[in-house]
Structures are given as C-alpha cells and as structure tokens.
Design an enzyme around this catalytic site. Structure first.
Site, PDB file in Angstrom:
ATOM      1  CE  LYS A 149      -4.164   1.160  -0.748  1.00 41.88           C
ATOM      2  NZ  LYS A 149      -5.468   1.837  -0.934  1.00 41.88           N
ATOM      3  CD  GLU A 171       5.194   2.932  -0.541  1.00 41.10           C
ATOM      4  OE1 GLU A 171       6.059   2.069  -0.283  1.00 41.10           O
ATOM      5  OE2 GLU A 171       4.152   2.694  -1.183  1.00 41.10           O
ATOM      6  CB  SER A 188     -11.725  -0.635  -4.032  1.00 42.97           C
ATOM      7  OG  SER A 188     -12.025   0.751  -4.071  1.00 42.97           O
TER       8      SER A 188
END
Ligand SMILES: *Cc1c(COP(=O)(O)O)cnc(C)c1O
Length: 402
Positions: free
Chosen positions: A100, A122, A388
């Site tokens: 991310k 968010e 990931s």
C-alpha cells in the site's frame, strides 16, 4: 535504480480511455460538489507524475525509504510441492509491511505539487490509514483518517500506529459504522476543504483518475518483476501472474506490464469467504452485477433493488463488495481469470508457505497462494505470485486454526 517510466504511447486494450473508462467500467460518478476537486486531479495527474523531478523523488523514496526493489524469490520447496517454478514477489518486505505504501508515497508527492498541505483518507482495517499516516509523518503534512467506530474498536493496534504517527483518527458514527460510512465522511470532509486538502484513496477504486493513478504508482511491481525474471530466468514473461483482489491495487500493479502480453495468464484470487453461495462471501465477480460504488461503475455485490450486500472475508483487506473498474474489465473481457478462495483454503495456504519457506504471509496474500492448486502449472512453466503483505497483523486469526 528502476528506469524512469514515460506514459505509454501505444494503445493498450486495457488502459483507461480519456473519459476514465475501461470498456464499460469506470468513469466519475460523483456529486456536483466534488467536481472541482476531481477535475483538478483529472487535468493534472499525468503531467505531474511524469515530470522528471517527480519520478526522481518517487523512485528515490521507493528505493531508500520503502526498500525497493523488493526481491523476486524462487521458492524451491513450494515449487517442488506443486511441480512447477514458483517465484514470490516480496511486497511483504516493503516498509509498513505491504504494497500500500507504493501508492501513498506517490499520492503525497502529487499532493505537495498541487499545493495541498492537508491529507484526508478513509480506512477499514487500518492498513491504508497506517500507510497514509506514515507518508504524512514523512512529509510533515496534517493527516485526518476517517474510520468506522466499530472498526476503531476491532483494529486497536492500527489505530495506535496512526496516532503515534501523528494522524487524527476520526470515528464515523453513521450507518453500519464501518468502511462505507468512513468513506462517506472522508468525501464530505474533502467537499468542505477543497483548496488545501488532497484525498488519498487506497486502492484502484473511486472516480477517475484514481483507478488509473493508483495502478500507475503500483505498476512498479510488475516493472521490477520483468527485469528480475529476465535476470533470473532469461525471459521477461512468466506463464502465470497471481494476485489477490480486494479493491485490486496489488493485482493492478502485478498485472500492469503484462496486460498486453497475451501469453502471460493473469490470475486473480477473490475472497470466497465461507463459500460463494454461503451468504458469507466477498467473491464479487461470481456474485456481483454492474453498478456504481464509490464513484465509479464496476461490478458489485448488490440486492435486486440495488442495495450493496455486506461482504464477508476472513481477511480485512479483501472484505469489500466491489472490485476496481480495471478488474471488472479484465474479468468481462476474459483477460484475467478469477478464482474464489475460501477462508479455510487461504489459512491452509498461509500455513503451507510458512512451513515450506519460512515466510508468514498476510491472509490476503494467502488467497493468491491458494489459487496455485487450481492452476495445474507444468514443470517447465513459471508462476509469479504477488505476496502483497506480511502476516504479523494476522497472527491472532492464524492462531485460532492451530
Ligand atoms: C489492503 C491489502 C490488500 C487488498 O487491497 P488491494 O487494493 O486489492 O491490493 C491485499 N493485501 C494486503 C496485504 C493488504 O494490506
């Protein structure tokens, strides 16, 4: 150092068009009050992110702050078990423990060049909130993260991380008090603070240009895969690339530079939850229909009269009722193949990787690993799995299965 990438000149069947569509999916379905903010991004994002000074700062931070390039690791014992050649792209080794941060670094550099000094975001499980708070600390920008009141209770360690990083975590107290409500609050905040605030979205979702912008920031994953495969196998293209899909950002990054290479099979692992037809699932392409969610047209899980269905997955990162518009197009066109992996299959795959390779994967990433059993890849074929994230955050869940 990775090469500085220029915008693709050639037409790709899978790139976004000028209006922000991938096939029938995408676009910008937003309230009028958001037009100025979104239009500012649409008109500037490509020009800004391909400026040489942007690319230099972006790749410099990816290298020296995030720790890129992440390794491409030939997993010998896992390969032996499946009688094929399996490489793991180690996004779990990125700073903050997942892919991310590639996107939040890109977006914070964009925000600075747009003259914004405040960030709003968010978060559901808190992973994107932490990645956002991290880059705000790095750049000294003010950070407000909206999070559902229920999620704040469920995800205490990530709330603590965000606070320690200097972010203000604001509870969303309306509706079901989870991600959807946090998204609404963040959008409202952005509408009210259009001049000084940038909204960092955490996946390839949202109104155009977010899906394309986030995919471009994450595309460093497949750019590295290609050069690492060339170095290690003598060929740039594998036979398969597998990634899990929540919103779809790690998959978009892992697929990006293979989209126009038809010999590379693209495999997406969705969260099947307790089983596709159990009523507790997040397998969007199996259960969803076209509709609009969070500002773009895509495939989403909904009732007959268009109410969004509450998804279920054991992994917080895949617990989302839609997928990004790029993935909806890859699914509809048949360019990518989708598998629904159950909670139990993902946990078993997580234990298997840990035992065979000494790597504890995030449960999200374990969904991609679990797809291996359905591929039947040959002994002379090459499979790349995008790992990931790391599993430290998931230990309590894994322990329940011990
Ligand atoms: C958030 C997350 C995901 C899901 O998000 P995508 O946008 O689909 O990549 C997958 N894996 C990990 C480790 C995550 O933190």
């Amino acid at each position: 150092m990775t090469n500085i990438e220029q915008p693709k000149e050639k037409e790709t069947a899978f790139g976004v068009n000028e209006k922000g569509y991938y096939g029938q999916f995408g676009g910008a379905y937003i309230p009028e009050m958001l037009f100025p903010n979104v239009e500012e991004l649409q008109q500037n994002y490509l020009e800004i992110i391909y400026r040489p000074d942007f690319q230099e700062e972006f790749h410099g931070l990816l290298k020296n702050y995030v720790g890129r390039p992440t390794p491409l690791y030939l997993a010998n014992r896992l390969s032996e078990k499946y009688n094929t050649n399996i490489y793991l792209k180690r996004e779990d080794l990125c700073h903050t423990g997942a892919h991310k941060v590639n996107n939040t670094i890109g977006q914070i550099l964009l925000a600075k060049r747009l003259g914004k000094n405040k960030i709003v975001a968010e978060t559901g499980a808190g992973q994107h909130g932490v990645a956002t708070a991290t880059v705000c600390a790095l750049m000294g920008l003010e950070c407000i993260v909206y999070m559902g009141e229920i999620d704040i209770q469920r995800q205490a360690p990530n709330v603590a991380r965000m606070k320690m990083l200097g972010a203000e975590v604001r509870p969303a107290t309306s509706g079901s008090k989870t991600l959807k409500d946090a998204t609404n609050e963040a959008l409202r905040h952005w509408i009210n603070n259009p001049v000084d605030t940038h909204y960092i979205i955490g996946s390839v979702v949202g109104p155009h240009p977010y899906p394309d912008m986030v995919a471009r920031f994450q595309s460093v994953i497949s750019e590295e895969m290609r050069s690492q495969l060339l170095e290690q196998t003598g060929k740039e293209n594998p036979d398969y690339v597998i990634a899990c899909v929540g919103g779809g950002s790690n998959a978009a990054g892992a697929f990006y530079h293979f989209l126009d290479e038809p010999e590379v099979q693209l495999i997406a692992a969705e969260a099947g939850g307790h089983g596709i037809y159990s009523g507790l699932s997040a397998a969007t392409t199996f259960l969803g229909k076209p509709g609009v969610l969070h500002g773009s047209k895509s495939i989403l899980m909904q009732t007959e009269d268009g109410q969004v269905v509450e998804p279920h997955s054991i992994s917080a990162g895949l617990d989302y009722p839609g997928i990004g518009p790029l993935h909806a197009h890859l699914w509809e066109s048949g360019r990518a193949k989708f598998f629904a992996i159950t909670d139990d299959e993902s946990i078993q795959a997580g234990f298997e990787l840990t035992k065979l390779e000494g790597i504890i994967p995030a449960i999200e990433s374990a969904h991609a690993l679990a797809a291996l059993q359905y591929l039947k890849a040959g002994s002379d074929e090459t499979v790349v799995i995008n790992l990931s994230g790391r599993g430290d955050k998931d230990l309590a869940t894994y322990m329940k299965y011990l």
